[in-house]
Motif scaffolding. Sequence first.
Motif, PDB file in Angstrom:
ATOM      1  N   UNK A  18       0.830  -1.191   0.000  1.00 17.19           N
ATOM      2  CA  UNK A  18       0.000   0.000   0.000  1.00 17.19           C
ATOM      3  C   UNK A  18       0.874   1.254   0.000  1.00 17.19           C
ATOM      4  N   UNK A  74       2.747   1.515  -3.336  1.00 14.70           N
ATOM      5  CA  UNK A  74       1.871   2.015  -4.393  1.00 14.70           C
ATOM      6  C   UNK A  74       1.648   3.525  -4.222  1.00 14.70           C
ATOM      7  N   UNK A  75       1.462   3.937  -2.984  1.00 14.90           N
ATOM      8  CA  UNK A  75       1.271   5.354  -2.681  1.00 14.90           C
ATOM      9  C   UNK A  75       2.504   6.155  -3.072  1.00 14.90           C
ATOM     10  N   UNK A 112       2.950   6.457  -6.776  1.00 18.30           N
ATOM     11  CA  UNK A 112       1.962   7.341  -7.403  1.00 18.30           C
ATOM     12  C   UNK A 112       2.277   8.825  -7.137  1.00 18.30           C
TER      13      UNK A 112
END
Lengths: 537, 122
Positions: free
Chosen positions: A314, A317-318, A321
């Motif tokens: 998580x 991915x954060x 991004x």
Amino acid sequence: MNIKSSQPKASPELHEVNSQLAAQEQIFKLLVESVIDYGIFLMDPNGFIQSWNAGAEKIEGYKASEIIGKHFSIFYLDDDIQRQHPQYEIKQAALHGRYEEEGWRLKKDKSKFWASIVITSLRNTEGKLIGFAKVTRDLTEKKEVEMQLRLSEERSRRMFEGIKDYSFITLNTDGTVASWNEGARRIKGYEKEEILGKYFSIFYTEDDIQMGKCEYELREASETGRFEDTGWRVRKDGTKFWASVLITAIRNENGNIIGFSKVTRDITDKKRAEDLLRMSYVNLEKRVEERTKEISETNDKLQKAIQVRDEFLSIASHELRTPLTPLKLQIQSLAANIRKKTYTQINEDRLQKMADTCNKAISRLSNLVDNLLDVSRINSGKLKLYFEEFDLIELINEIIDRHRSDISFSKSELTVEGPQSLIGVFDRLRIEQIFLNLLTNSLKYGKGQPIEIKIFQESNTVVLKFIDRGMGIKQEDMNRIFERFERLNPETAIGGLGLGLYITRQIVEAHGGSIKVSSQIDLGSTFEVRLPLESKS
Amino acid sequence: MTKKSIFIVEDDADIRQSMSDILQELGYTVGSASNGLDALTQLREMKEHPGVIILDLMMPVLDGMGFRKEQEKDQKLFTIPTVLLSADSRLPIKAKENGFQEFVKKPIELEHLIAIAEKYCG
């Protein structure tokens, strides 16, 4: 038969008496002759047979006509004849009035029978020996039964005495030892001579004796016929054995107790095996419990690892991004301008800024990807170091020069203290990586306060210290900051994968060095790296 | 007609800067803060409220959720439309739970950003 001497003179009364006597004599003779269970016959003083009855014929096999006039030794075995036993018998009978014995005799067909004989001497009124009466009974059957019984008793006695694995003993009614076998000697250690007559409590423990166990056992056996028990018993040498005991009351034909039999087996080995089995069972249970606990703990760890991984994914991915956002916006903005043919209106500064933003975003992305690859290499044990000799101070100066802008952006004042030169053998790129990691951390968490870097040598070790006066680290977090995917204070939400310190520690340790941190909340942290000057791969 | 201003709450300087630059080029007035607390302070001081707040979720000091709670308590700030911006995979759930009108997943498309600006600020 007239066994009395006749009177010289006869009167009519006398004649009457005599004829009465003769009649009685006749009846008596018939009686004797008809008796078939007893051989009854008369012999003259020398042992020659003078009469013969039906019983004698039945027992001995001779008819009266065959035997009358023969010497009575005809019934005797050769051995008896050799030692003149028949003569001895009649001599004794003559001497004492009667002679009695049991012994083997011969029938007409030369078969033996066990005879009970009584020889009585016959004397006339003057006392002169006129012959003998012999009564014979055939006791062969009784003898055989007796012999069988004796044989069987003897067999039993020998059997019991000979048994080695069981203690077979008998007790008198008062509990004293009456008989002793080999098994008893082997198990309990007493010789027959020393134990006979001793009270059987000698085989019991002091506690059992105190409790009155011996008396209780005999009482139980008396009342119910038998008493069975397993328990500790004592040998002659004082050692104990685990015994299986059976006491049985022995009764005579009237039902009265005449003693006890006591069978004892030494089952110490069996008990030990059972104890061992029980113990190993308990151990097994314990191990199963432990294993279950271990598995449960492993499961918990696994769950935690999965949770950490999910959190990491998580975060990753954060984090990936985040730089993608400005990159996308800038590129799309440029594209829109190109589409609308308005790009010529964009001034040079703005274009430069767009390019810088994109560049920076790409650097951040590639840095993140590098970190992820490093973790993957570390996890699969493929972190390789390429050693070379170089000047550490030179490298550090170079890195600081290259990151001047970041340093000034952080507003922290950086001072570096170290020797002119420090030559060692390290992986150049990896050392650059850990230096940059620790420097970036100091800048990131240093809250704009001064930062000091100290480099010095201690014998064969290089020490690098990064000292900041920033937010510091909580005591409970000190250990986990070097773990994977750990980023402190999620509430402070300072970006990053939480891999920097983990990778740093792995690289330091791969160099044979160590890293530690000391910190106080709100006062700052000090990271200390120690590297051997000549690291070995 | 004057366009309403846009207020960006985002800790990442590059994102903040990129969005500001683009929106300004489109003629919007843009205000920004790097965390929730700073945003609250600035917004409370404003005479004229922005047409929309673009709010990041993960930020230091006071995060998006913390800001939202404070915003809900403040009658004046509560009326400002707020769009949640995040790379969080559970963004739709979080947005719904906290009563956001709209949410945008990072990385935001330029068109989406412009659409939000036009929708709330003219």
